[in-house]
Design a protein around this motif. Sequence first.
Motif, PDB file in Angstrom:
ATOM      1  N   THR A 189      48.844  56.591  38.596  1.00  0.00           N
ATOM      2  CA  THR A 189      48.703  55.946  39.904  1.00  0.00           C
ATOM      3  C   THR A 189      47.996  54.607  39.768  1.00  0.00           C
ATOM      4  N   LEU A 190      47.223  54.471  38.708  1.00  0.00           N
ATOM      5  CA  LEU A 190      46.440  53.260  38.461  1.00  0.00           C
ATOM      6  C   LEU A 190      46.546  52.894  36.984  1.00  0.00           C
ATOM      7  N   LYS A 191      46.702  51.595  36.727  1.00  0.00           N
ATOM      8  CA  LYS A 191      46.750  51.138  35.340  1.00  0.00           C
ATOM      9  C   LYS A 191      45.340  50.792  34.867  1.00  0.00           C
ATOM     10  N   LEU A 192      45.083  51.024  33.601  1.00  0.00           N
ATOM     11  CA  LEU A 192      43.760  50.786  33.032  1.00  0.00           C
ATOM     12  C   LEU A 192      43.283  49.357  33.277  1.00  0.00           C
ATOM     13  N   GLU A 193      44.187  48.404  33.113  1.00  0.00           N
ATOM     14  CA  GLU A 193      43.812  46.993  33.276  1.00  0.00           C
ATOM     15  C   GLU A 193      43.568  46.608  34.739  1.00  0.00           C
ATOM     16  N   GLU A 194      43.922  47.477  35.655  1.00  0.00           N
ATOM     17  CA  GLU A 194      43.693  47.202  37.080  1.00  0.00           C
ATOM     18  C   GLU A 194      42.294  47.593  37.538  1.00  0.00           C
ATOM     19  N   ILE A 195      41.572  48.309  36.695  1.00  0.00           N
ATOM     20  CA  ILE A 195      40.224  48.763  37.078  1.00  0.00           C
ATOM     21  C   ILE A 195      39.266  47.573  37.100  1.00  0.00           C
ATOM     22  N   ASP A 196      38.667  47.345  38.239  1.00  0.00           N
ATOM     23  CA  ASP A 196      37.668  46.286  38.383  1.00  0.00           C
ATOM     24  C   ASP A 196      36.552  46.787  39.308  1.00  0.00           C
ATOM     25  N   GLU A 197      35.636  45.922  39.684  1.00  0.00           N
ATOM     26  CA  GLU A 197      34.507  46.333  40.521  1.00  0.00           C
ATOM     27  C   GLU A 197      34.982  46.869  41.875  1.00  0.00           C
ATOM     28  N   ALA A 198      35.984  46.234  42.438  1.00  0.00           N
ATOM     29  CA  ALA A 198      36.485  46.663  43.740  1.00  0.00           C
ATOM     30  C   ALA A 198      37.062  48.080  43.668  1.00  0.00           C
ATOM     31  N   ILE A 199      37.786  48.374  42.603  1.00  0.00           N
ATOM     32  CA  ILE A 199      38.339  49.719  42.424  1.00  0.00           C
ATOM     33  C   ILE A 199      37.215  50.731  42.293  1.00  0.00           C
ATOM     34  N   PHE A 200      36.210  50.394  41.491  1.00  0.00           N
ATOM     35  CA  PHE A 200      35.086  51.308  41.289  1.00  0.00           C
ATOM     36  C   PHE A 200      34.363  51.558  42.610  1.00  0.00           C
ATOM     37  N   GLU A 201      34.105  50.499  43.368  1.00  0.00           N
ATOM     38  CA  GLU A 201      33.398  50.632  44.644  1.00  0.00           C
ATOM     39  C   GLU A 201      34.198  51.463  45.647  1.00  0.00           C
ATOM     40  N   SER A 202      35.506  51.420  45.535  1.00  0.00           N
ATOM     41  CA  SER A 202      36.349  52.180  46.455  1.00  0.00           C
ATOM     42  C   SER A 202      36.210  53.685  46.264  1.00  0.00           C
ATOM     43  N   GLN A 203      35.662  54.096  45.118  1.00  0.00           N
ATOM     44  CA  GLN A 203      35.499  55.514  44.824  1.00  0.00           C
ATOM     45  C   GLN A 203      34.053  55.987  45.011  1.00  0.00           C
ATOM     46  N   LEU A 204      33.161  55.078  45.410  1.00  0.00           N
ATOM     47  CA  LEU A 204      31.777  55.463  45.660  1.00  0.00           C
ATOM     48  C   LEU A 204      31.632  56.072  47.046  1.00  0.00           C
ATOM     49  N   MET A 205      30.562  56.813  47.245  1.00  0.00           N
ATOM     50  CA  MET A 205      30.326  57.477  48.534  1.00  0.00           C
ATOM     51  C   MET A 205      30.089  56.482  49.661  1.00  0.00           C
ATOM     52  N   THR A 206      29.707  55.264  49.316  1.00  0.00           N
ATOM     53  CA  THR A 206      29.432  54.241  50.327  1.00  0.00           C
ATOM     54  C   THR A 206      30.657  53.408  50.682  1.00  0.00           C
TER      55      THR A 206
END
Length: 258
Positions: free
Chosen positions: A175-192
Amino acid sequence: MINFFKKKKQKENKIASRPFDEMDEVPSHIAIIMDGNGRWAQKKFLPRIAGHKEGMNTVKKITRRSSQIGVNVLTLYAFSTENWRRPDPEVNFLMQLPVDFFDTFVPELIKENIKVQVIGFTDQLPLHTKKAVTKAIEDTKNNTGMILNFALNYGSRSEMLEATKKIAKLVKDNTLKLEEIDEAIFESQLMTASLGDNQEVDYLIRTSGEERISNFLLWQNAYSEFYFTKELWPDFNEQSLENAIAVYQKRHRRFGGL
């Protein structure tokens, strides 16, 4: 020459003691580590739970004032993943506090247009606590004012580990490519993530004189300003909050730039 330095000193003192200004910038997201309830009670020769009860009244005061001055998000560290190590009677009391708090305060929150949100591993909470939290969220879901965000059974390291696992699963499922992972992607998975543009903390306040962040919003506090006060949480009031924000208003945030 003496008069010059004297006047300069007086000017510096005047700037340093500048009071809180409602017309100046107010932190959009304030996070508070509400520390010192137990010590407050012990100083008064009361059981620790008396301090937690008084601390609940402080939450109400600070919530009202924060909303009035235009804070968008107020995140309160109510119970950490490490707090389960405390004696059972104290833990049981702390698990009852949200029930009592929301039972008495939700009508006012609705009236003041304040929305309740909760971050943390709420599935591990006792049933009566979980019910109270769920009801408060439901009762205030249509409010559009300040978000009162409780960190309940929350630990930042666990939050980031869970976010990492979710992203790993997305990659595994193609569903997601490794090279697409950035800060925005990480933040989208946080509880906040639901806080949107207010996800990052602007101002972290800790009461009681301790100067550490205790596994609280480690990612979100990357560029926040810190404020430590010796006041114990039950003694922290509206004036205390204004004094803290007055300090914030004198700071210049550079975010790594000049």
